[in-house]
Write an enzyme that holds these catalytic residues in place. Structure first.
Site, PDB file in Angstrom:
ATOM      1  N   LYS A   1       0.852  -1.205   0.000  1.00 54.24           N
ATOM      2  CA  LYS A   1       0.000   0.000   0.000  1.00 54.24           C
ATOM      3  C   LYS A   1       0.882   1.248   0.000  1.00 54.24           C
ATOM      4  CE  LYS A   1      -1.773   3.075   2.688  1.00 54.24           C
ATOM      5  NZ  LYS A   1      -1.936   4.180   1.740  1.00 54.24           N
TER       6      LYS A   1
ATOM      7  N   GLU B   1       9.446   2.062  10.855  1.00 52.17           N
ATOM      8  CA  GLU B   1      10.464   3.112  10.680  1.00 52.17           C
ATOM      9  C   GLU B   1       9.714   4.431  10.660  1.00 52.17           C
ATOM     10  OE1 GLU B   1      13.539   3.052  10.981  1.00 52.17           O
ATOM     11  OE2 GLU B   1      13.806   0.882  10.963  1.00 52.17           O
TER      12      GLU B   1
ATOM     13  N   CYS C   1      13.549  11.409   6.573  1.00 51.61           N
ATOM     14  CA  CYS C   1      13.506  11.047   7.994  1.00 51.61           C
ATOM     15  C   CYS C   1      14.890  11.217   8.615  1.00 51.61           C
ATOM     16  CB  CYS C   1      13.021   9.620   8.143  1.00 51.61           C
ATOM     17  SG  CYS C   1      13.923   8.476   7.100  1.00 51.61           S
TER      18      CYS C   1
ATOM     19  N   GLU D   1       9.453  16.820  14.965  1.00 52.49           N
ATOM     20  CA  GLU D   1       9.759  16.610  13.553  1.00 52.49           C
ATOM     21  C   GLU D   1       8.865  17.518  12.702  1.00 52.49           C
ATOM     22  OE1 GLU D   1       8.461  13.117  11.292  1.00 52.49           O
ATOM     23  OE2 GLU D   1      10.529  12.918  10.614  1.00 52.49           O
TER      24      GLU D   1
HETATM   25  P1  NAD Z   1       2.098   8.872   7.346  1.00 48.93           P
HETATM   26  O1  NAD Z   1       2.316   8.223   8.667  1.00 48.93           O
HETATM   27  O2  NAD Z   1       1.035   9.903   7.251  1.00 48.93           O
HETATM   28  O3  NAD Z   1       1.687   7.763   6.255  1.00 48.93           O
HETATM   29  C1  NAD Z   1       2.535   6.664   5.967  1.00 48.93           C
HETATM   30  C2  NAD Z   1       1.695   5.575   5.335  1.00 48.93           C
HETATM   31  O4  NAD Z   1       0.789   5.062   6.313  1.00 48.93           O
HETATM   32  C3  NAD Z   1       0.835   6.033   4.160  1.00 48.93           C
HETATM   33  O5  NAD Z   1       0.810   5.028   3.171  1.00 48.93           O
HETATM   34  C4  NAD Z   1      -0.526   6.200   4.806  1.00 48.93           C
HETATM   35  O6  NAD Z   1      -1.606   6.095   3.890  1.00 48.93           O
HETATM   36  C5  NAD Z   1      -0.528   5.044   5.795  1.00 48.93           C
HETATM   37  N1  NAD Z   1      -1.470   5.157   6.901  1.00 48.93           N
HETATM   38  C6  NAD Z   1      -2.002   6.287   7.449  1.00 48.93           C
HETATM   39  N2  NAD Z   1      -2.839   5.963   8.444  1.00 48.93           N
HETATM   40  C7  NAD Z   1      -2.835   4.614   8.551  1.00 48.93           C
HETATM   41  C8  NAD Z   1      -3.500   3.676   9.409  1.00 48.93           C
HETATM   42  N3  NAD Z   1      -4.334   4.069  10.356  1.00 48.93           N
HETATM   43  N4  NAD Z   1      -3.258   2.360   9.241  1.00 48.93           N
HETATM   44  C9  NAD Z   1      -2.399   1.944   8.295  1.00 48.93           C
HETATM   45  N5  NAD Z   1      -1.754   2.772   7.446  1.00 48.93           N
HETATM   46  C10 NAD Z   1      -1.959   4.091   7.574  1.00 48.93           C
HETATM   47  O7  NAD Z   1       3.509   9.412   6.856  1.00 48.93           O
HETATM   48  P2  NAD Z   1       3.852  10.249   5.535  1.00 48.93           P
HETATM   49  O8  NAD Z   1       3.316  11.645   5.703  1.00 48.93           O
HETATM   50  O9  NAD Z   1       3.471   9.481   4.309  1.00 48.93           O
HETATM   51  O10 NAD Z   1       5.454  10.272   5.598  1.00 48.93           O
HETATM   52  C11 NAD Z   1       6.172  11.159   6.392  1.00 48.93           C
HETATM   53  C12 NAD Z   1       6.677  10.470   7.647  1.00 48.93           C
HETATM   54  O11 NAD Z   1       7.415   9.308   7.294  1.00 48.93           O
HETATM   55  C13 NAD Z   1       7.647  11.323   8.456  1.00 48.93           C
HETATM   56  O12 NAD Z   1       7.320  11.242   9.821  1.00 48.93           O
HETATM   57  C14 NAD Z   1       9.004  10.668   8.203  1.00 48.93           C
HETATM   58  O13 NAD Z   1       9.957  10.848   9.208  1.00 48.93           O
HETATM   59  C15 NAD Z   1       8.617   9.251   8.056  1.00 48.93           C
HETATM   60  N6  NAD Z   1       9.654   8.496   7.345  1.00 48.93           N
HETATM   61  C16 NAD Z   1      10.441   7.652   8.059  1.00 48.93           C
HETATM   62  C17 NAD Z   1      11.440   6.938   7.425  1.00 48.93           C
HETATM   63  C18 NAD Z   1      12.309   5.987   8.201  1.00 48.93           C
HETATM   64  O14 NAD Z   1      12.850   5.085   7.589  1.00 48.93           O
HETATM   65  N7  NAD Z   1      12.453   6.155   9.501  1.00 48.93           N
HETATM   66  C19 NAD Z   1      11.646   7.090   6.056  1.00 48.93           C
HETATM   67  C20 NAD Z   1      10.833   7.971   5.361  1.00 48.93           C
HETATM   68  C21 NAD Z   1       9.828   8.670   6.007  1.00 48.93           C
END
Ligand code: NAD
Length: 479
Positions: free
Chosen positions: A173, A248, A282, A380
């Site tokens: 997804k 992550e 991140c 963040e």
């Molecule tokens: P997000 O948490 O909003 O969404 C991530 C994914 O989770 C999306 O596909 C979203 O549709 C899905 N999602 C949302 N709610 C959900 C639920 N209730 N159940 C299951 N899935 C759900 O994050 P984002 O805005 O897409 O990305 C930014 C974040 O990602 C930042 O906090 C960043 O630090 C983090 N990030 C971390 C890493 C790492 O490896 N540590 C790498 C890249 C990004």
């Protein structure tokens, strides 16, 4: 207008329940893709397809897995320019950054093609006479892969490739901002020789498609990359039904600059780590901790370097910083800039919405002098907003670096072997960089953090096996 992008479920391209649109953050007049959005029922169909394919892919020979992954990697590498261009249009990182990410995705598939062949086990003597013990790794089963938008090719690659290499079936997804990248990757995977159902792409919201993956009893493991708040909810729900979970999440990564650092190198690390990819990493350095002897010179030079950065259309030659990926993210960045001013951080430059030839989500990189307790310096932001914090000496710099709920990456710029060695040992982070930007990692070694940044086994490299396999211990009495 291009055809609507479809889900890939059980070896077939399927229309969705509703439609979504992804737009070019560099030019909002351009629709990048119209895509199918699934509901929970369609996500469940994909999960059942992955469950049905589970045994056949788990029993596949290593050579077959190698061939599939190697084929995918070769096609991605051959098409890196085209895929990079799509990525730059949809997510907004600059074209060179986007082509580098596409290249990385191809390299990851190639690496895990090799991992499919490098399966090993152990045979150890039993403590009992006449008995032998075999320790082997087996696939976990059906894995649900949930990805964010900021690395729309590389992060899916570093989840899908190890999942398949270790014999699992996949429901992927992607984030809703980047369906075209996800679809392009799925299209390549769809032609690589997998059995129907071994790989499925389901696009849609986190609340319906993502949550269905997290809650469904046929999904044995969830690998999630995204925000800490969503990750924590996933952790609760998935562990309640005893699914394996790997998370992550966010970061607030420190870059420590000591008095004896090479100034030019430290500035490169700070500018690169804080602002490239529009700060949407991140591993971005959002806290730059500088010791007293270099502080004045460093801050002045960093401000000048920040002001000189070229912010423009992701595809424009010479652009160094592309637009912010979405209006919501831009609004969040600007609200933190406002918060920083209100809570008394000293504004140095940037943090303003910019107009360019095309209407897009542009903002100037923002730099503040902050105190460690400012929310600007603790939360963040996930955009081009960084703060410099002053430290008296190395000991205080290390304490400030570790004074955060996060623990993904920590960097230090210094000429001192003593301090570099001490920092590598005492930084409370999963990854440490010496005289390098905090962002920018290799693909053949473990990736991940500590504290609120990560949960569960590491991603990437050989360590990926810890999440994507389960260990079996078999005893044999040769009678
Ligand atoms: P997000 O948490 O909003 O969404 C991530 C994914 O989770 C999306 O596909 C979203 O549709 C899905 N999602 C949302 N709610 C959900 C639920 N209730 N159940 C299951 N899935 C759900 O994050 P984002 O805005 O897409 O990305 C930014 C974040 O990602 C930042 O906090 C960043 O630090 C983090 N990030 C971390 C890493 C790492 O490896 N540590 C790498 C890249 C990004």
């Amino acid at each position: 207008m291009q055809p609507t992008l479809k889900h890939f479920i059980n070896g077939r391209w399927e229309t969705g329940v509703t439609l979504g649109v992804s737009e070019n953050p560099s030019d909002l007049s351009e629709v990048v893709a119209e895509f199918a959005r699934a509901d929970a029922a369609q996500a469940e169909t994909a999960i059942r397809a992955a469950a049905d394919a589970r045994d056949s892919w788990a029993d596949s020979a290593p050579q077959r897995r190698f061939d599939v992954l190697d084929t995918i990697g070769s096609e991605i590498l051959a098409r890196r320019d085209e895929l990079g261009r799509l990525l730059a249009r949809e997510e907004g990182k600059t074209l060179p950054e986007a082509v580098a990410e596409a290249t990385r995705a191809g390299q990851i598939f190639k690496f895990f093609a090799g991992e499919a062949l490098r399966q090993t086990g152990e045979r150890v003597p039993s403590v009992r006479p006449g008995v032998e013990v075999d320790i082997t790794r087996e696939p976990v089963g059906v894995v649900g892969l949930i990805a964010p938008w900021n690395f729309p090719l590389a992060i899916p690659a570093w989840k899908i490739a190890p999942a398949l290499a270790h014999g699992n079936t996949v429901v992927f997804k992607p984030a809703e901002l980047v369906p075209a990248c996800a679809h392009a990757l799925a299209e390549i995977i769809s032609r690589a020789g997998l059995p129907a159902g071994a790989f499925n792409l389901v696009m849609g919201s986190g609340r319906s498609v993502g949550q269905t993956l997290v809650d469904h009893p046929l999904v044995d493991a969830i690998s999630f990359t995204g925000s800490t708040s969503v990750g924590e909810g996933i952790l609760k729900a998935a562990t309640a039904r005893r699914a394996k979970v790997q998370l992550e999440m966010g970061g607030k990564n420190p870059l420590v600059v000591l008095d004896d650092a090479d100034l030019g190198r430290a500035l490169d690390c700070a500018v690169q780590g804080a602002f490239y990819s529009t700060g949407q990493r991140c591993t971005a350095s959002s806290r730059i901790i500088v010791t007293a002897g270099l502080h004045g010179r460093f801050v002045q030079a960093l401000r000048e370097r920040t002001q000189a950065l070229v912010v423009d259309h992701a595809l424009k030659r010479g652009s160094e910083i592309g637009p912010v990926a979405s209006e919501a993210q831009l609004a969040q960045n600007l609200s933190y800039v406002e918060l920083g001013r209100r809570e008394g951080a000293e504004w140095l430059t940037g943090g303003e919405r910019l107009q360019r030839d095309t209407r897009g989500h542009y903002m100037s990189p923002a730099l503040f002098l902050a105190e460690p307790q400012h929310r600007l310096a603790r939360e963040e932001i996930f955009g081009p907003v960084a703060c410099v914090i002053r430290a008296a000496d190395y000991d205080e710099a290390l304490a400030l670096a570790n004074d955060t709920p996060y623990g993904l990456c920590a960097g230090i710029c210094t000429a001192s072997l003593k301090h570099a060695t001490h920092f590598k040992r005492h930084a409370q982070a999963g990854m440490v960089m010496v005289n390098l930007p905090t962002a920018g990692v290799d693909y053949h070694v473990p990736f991940g953090g500590r504290k609120a940044s990560s949960h569960g086994p590491r991603e990437q490299g050989r360590h990926a096996a810890e999440f994507y396999t389960t260990v079996k211990t078999a005893y044999t009495h040769a009678s």
